[in-house]
Design a protein around this motif. Sequence first.
Motif, PDB file in Angstrom:
ATOM      1  N   ALA A   1     -53.670  50.690  43.876  1.00  0.00           N
ATOM      2  CA  ALA A   1     -54.723  51.425  43.178  1.00  0.00           C
ATOM      3  C   ALA A   1     -54.426  51.556  41.679  1.00  0.00           C
ATOM      4  CB  ALA A   1     -54.907  52.808  43.795  1.00  0.00           C
ATOM      5  N   LYS A   2     -53.160  51.576  41.298  1.00  0.00           N
ATOM      6  CA  LYS A   2     -52.756  51.743  39.893  1.00  0.00           C
ATOM      7  C   LYS A   2     -52.320  50.424  39.241  1.00  0.00           C
ATOM      8  CE  LYS A   2     -53.092  56.242  39.494  1.00  0.00           C
ATOM      9  NZ  LYS A   2     -54.029  56.853  38.563  1.00  0.00           N
ATOM     10  N   MET A   3     -52.535  49.307  39.929  1.00  0.00           N
ATOM     11  CA  MET A   3     -52.002  48.029  39.473  1.00  0.00           C
ATOM     12  C   MET A   3     -52.390  47.686  38.029  1.00  0.00           C
ATOM     13  SD  MET A   3     -49.915  45.694  40.225  1.00  0.00           S
ATOM     14  CE  MET A   3     -49.634  46.242  41.874  1.00  0.00           C
ATOM     15  N   LYS A   4     -53.644  47.859  37.654  1.00  0.00           N
ATOM     16  CA  LYS A   4     -54.060  47.522  36.286  1.00  0.00           C
ATOM     17  C   LYS A   4     -53.281  48.322  35.257  1.00  0.00           C
ATOM     18  CE  LYS A   4     -58.732  45.757  36.563  1.00  0.00           C
ATOM     19  NZ  LYS A   4     -60.100  45.931  36.102  1.00  0.00           N
ATOM     20  N   GLU A   5     -53.000  49.557  35.564  1.00  0.00           N
ATOM     21  CA  GLU A   5     -52.311  50.453  34.634  1.00  0.00           C
ATOM     22  C   GLU A   5     -50.826  50.138  34.493  1.00  0.00           C
ATOM     23  OE1 GLU A   5     -51.684  55.292  34.203  1.00  0.00           O
ATOM     24  OE2 GLU A   5     -53.154  54.517  35.606  1.00  0.00           O
ATOM     25  N   ILE A   6     -50.200  49.631  35.550  1.00  0.00           N
ATOM     26  CA  ILE A   6     -48.740  49.481  35.553  1.00  0.00           C
ATOM     27  C   ILE A   6     -48.234  48.043  35.454  1.00  0.00           C
ATOM     28  CG2 ILE A   6     -48.493  51.616  36.870  1.00  0.00           C
ATOM     29  CD1 ILE A   6     -47.901  49.908  39.356  1.00  0.00           C
ATOM     30  N   LYS A   7     -49.043  47.070  35.810  1.00  0.00           N
ATOM     31  CA  LYS A   7     -48.597  45.682  35.986  1.00  0.00           C
ATOM     32  C   LYS A   7     -47.909  45.080  34.754  1.00  0.00           C
ATOM     33  CE  LYS A   7     -48.711  41.504  37.965  1.00  0.00           C
ATOM     34  NZ  LYS A   7     -47.634  41.076  38.786  1.00  0.00           N
ATOM     35  N   ASP A   8     -48.471  45.274  33.573  1.00  0.00           N
ATOM     36  CA  ASP A   8     -47.912  44.633  32.384  1.00  0.00           C
ATOM     37  C   ASP A   8     -46.563  45.190  31.961  1.00  0.00           C
ATOM     38  OD1 ASP A   8     -50.103  42.952  32.264  1.00  0.00           O
ATOM     39  OD2 ASP A   8     -51.132  44.128  30.727  1.00  0.00           O
ATOM     40  N   VAL A   9     -46.308  46.458  32.260  1.00  0.00           N
ATOM     41  CA  VAL A   9     -45.080  47.089  31.772  1.00  0.00           C
ATOM     42  C   VAL A   9     -44.002  47.255  32.837  1.00  0.00           C
ATOM     43  CG1 VAL A   9     -46.302  48.318  29.940  1.00  0.00           C
ATOM     44  CG2 VAL A   9     -45.918  49.451  32.115  1.00  0.00           C
ATOM     45  N   THR A  10     -44.307  46.977  34.090  1.00  0.00           N
ATOM     46  CA  THR A  10     -43.379  47.287  35.179  1.00  0.00           C
ATOM     47  C   THR A  10     -42.977  46.041  35.961  1.00  0.00           C
ATOM     48  OG1 THR A  10     -44.575  49.381  35.412  1.00  0.00           O
ATOM     49  CG2 THR A  10     -42.993  48.845  37.129  1.00  0.00           C
ATOM     50  N   ARG A  11     -41.688  45.953  36.255  1.00  0.00           N
ATOM     51  CA  ARG A  11     -41.142  44.907  37.119  1.00  0.00           C
ATOM     52  C   ARG A  11     -40.180  45.568  38.101  1.00  0.00           C
ATOM     53  NH1 ARG A  11     -44.838  42.862  35.227  1.00  0.00           N
ATOM     54  NH2 ARG A  11     -45.047  40.849  34.204  1.00  0.00           N
ATOM     55  N   SER A  12     -39.864  44.853  39.162  1.00  0.00           N
ATOM     56  CA  SER A  12     -38.977  45.392  40.189  1.00  0.00           C
ATOM     57  C   SER A  12     -37.898  44.379  40.544  1.00  0.00           C
ATOM     58  CB  SER A  12     -39.784  45.758  41.440  1.00  0.00           C
ATOM     59  OG  SER A  12     -38.928  46.252  42.451  1.00  0.00           O
ATOM     60  N   MET A  13     -36.775  44.896  40.955  1.00  0.00           N
ATOM     61  CA  MET A  13     -35.639  44.045  41.316  1.00  0.00           C
ATOM     62  C   MET A  13     -35.605  43.685  42.799  1.00  0.00           C
ATOM     63  SD  MET A  13     -34.313  43.535  38.402  1.00  0.00           S
ATOM     64  CE  MET A  13     -32.903  42.567  38.931  1.00  0.00           C
ATOM     65  N   SER A  14     -36.460  44.327  43.630  1.00  0.00           N
ATOM     66  CA  SER A  14     -36.347  44.033  45.067  1.00  0.00           C
ATOM     67  C   SER A  14     -37.598  44.418  45.841  1.00  0.00           C
ATOM     68  CB  SER A  14     -35.139  44.781  45.662  1.00  0.00           C
ATOM     69  OG  SER A  14     -35.270  46.170  45.485  1.00  0.00           O
ATOM     70  N   GLY A  15     -37.726  43.783  47.005  1.00  0.00           N
ATOM     71  CA  GLY A  15     -38.701  44.179  48.003  1.00  0.00           C
ATOM     72  C   GLY A  15     -40.159  43.937  47.672  1.00  0.00           C
ATOM     73  N   TRP A  16     -40.997  44.740  48.294  1.00  0.00           N
ATOM     74  CA  TRP A  16     -42.438  44.619  48.152  1.00  0.00           C
ATOM     75  C   TRP A  16     -42.876  44.854  46.712  1.00  0.00           C
ATOM     76  CZ3 TRP A  16     -46.340  48.027  46.752  1.00  0.00           C
ATOM     77  CH2 TRP A  16     -47.653  47.599  47.017  1.00  0.00           C
ATOM     78  N   THR A  17     -42.246  45.813  46.036  1.00  0.00           N
ATOM     79  CA  THR A  17     -42.633  46.080  44.643  1.00  0.00           C
ATOM     80  C   THR A  17     -42.343  44.867  43.762  1.00  0.00           C
ATOM     81  OG1 THR A  17     -40.532  47.249  44.297  1.00  0.00           O
ATOM     82  CG2 THR A  17     -42.499  48.607  44.741  1.00  0.00           C
TER      83      THR A  17
ATOM     84  N   CYS B   1     -36.224  50.667  44.684  1.00  0.00           N
ATOM     85  CA  CYS B   1     -37.572  51.153  45.027  1.00  0.00           C
ATOM     86  C   CYS B   1     -38.386  50.021  45.668  1.00  0.00           C
ATOM     87  CB  CYS B   1     -38.297  51.653  43.781  1.00  0.00           C
ATOM     88  SG  CYS B   1     -37.453  52.908  42.829  1.00  0.00           S
ATOM     89  N   PRO B   2     -37.892  49.421  46.756  1.00  0.00           N
ATOM     90  CA  PRO B   2     -38.577  48.252  47.314  1.00  0.00           C
ATOM     91  C   PRO B   2     -39.825  48.568  48.143  1.00  0.00           C
ATOM     92  CG  PRO B   2     -36.663  48.781  48.638  1.00  0.00           C
ATOM     93  CD  PRO B   2     -36.636  49.714  47.452  1.00  0.00           C
ATOM     94  N   LEU B   3     -39.992  49.821  48.534  1.00  0.00           N
ATOM     95  CA  LEU B   3     -41.088  50.241  49.434  1.00  0.00           C
ATOM     96  C   LEU B   3     -41.106  49.421  50.722  1.00  0.00           C
ATOM     97  CD1 LEU B   3     -44.152  51.220  47.218  1.00  0.00           C
ATOM     98  CD2 LEU B   3     -42.418  52.673  48.256  1.00  0.00           C
ATOM     99  N   THR B   4     -39.925  49.228  51.269  1.00  0.00           N
ATOM    100  CA  THR B   4     -39.775  48.578  52.572  1.00  0.00           C
ATOM    101  C   THR B   4     -38.927  49.490  53.460  1.00  0.00           C
ATOM    102  OG1 THR B   4     -37.810  47.384  51.808  1.00  0.00           O
ATOM    103  CG2 THR B   4     -39.921  46.231  51.641  1.00  0.00           C
TER     104      THR B   4
END
Length: 190
Positions: free
Chosen positions: A160-176, A139-142
């Motif tokens: 827009a949802k960064m405050k809600e998701i930042k602490d619990v979510t990480r990504s393995m690739s790309g922009w995310t 899910c790199p959004l590229t």
Amino acid sequence: MNAEHRTLNIEQNILIITGAAPCVLEDIDKAVSFLSLQPSAFSLDYMAIGFDAVDKYDWPIKYFATYHPSEIEMSMERRAKAGGNTDCLVIAHQQHPAKEGHDLVNMIIPCEPPSGSSSLLGVLAGIKYGYKKIILCGCPLTGKNDKEYDYAHFRAGWTAKMKEIKDVTRSMSGWTRDILGAVDKEWLEH
């Protein structure tokens, strides 16, 4: 790759959200390999995002999320043809009736513009289901999809949802990964 699916207390589970980007299997391999090196044991639940992600692997998915509810039935047909399970919980922004007359969507999360794509819908659902650790794979959004739509258009939804998701979510690739951060030991332990 170990794709074993066990059910434990959801707080001990990690939700791996899998998209359709070409890097999805590589991302999953990296995530699972990293997690296997950690001293704590983790149980993994999988969520496939959209029609193009349902046939990337055949180990069990617990969830399926899409902003295209009219594709739910054909997505499950595609998954079954690939040898995967179809008894997953379905997440969408609205209900969609099946041909047999029963509703197909188990969790409805209304779309709040700007959209962040079905992968953000999946993250929001994971949070509602109680996951404290969510990892995005594929899910790199590229790049662009097969209709030449640029995934960068969905980035405003994520910010827009960064405050809600930042602490619990990480990504393995790309922009995310760039905006959320990569999976590391410190994040796993907190």
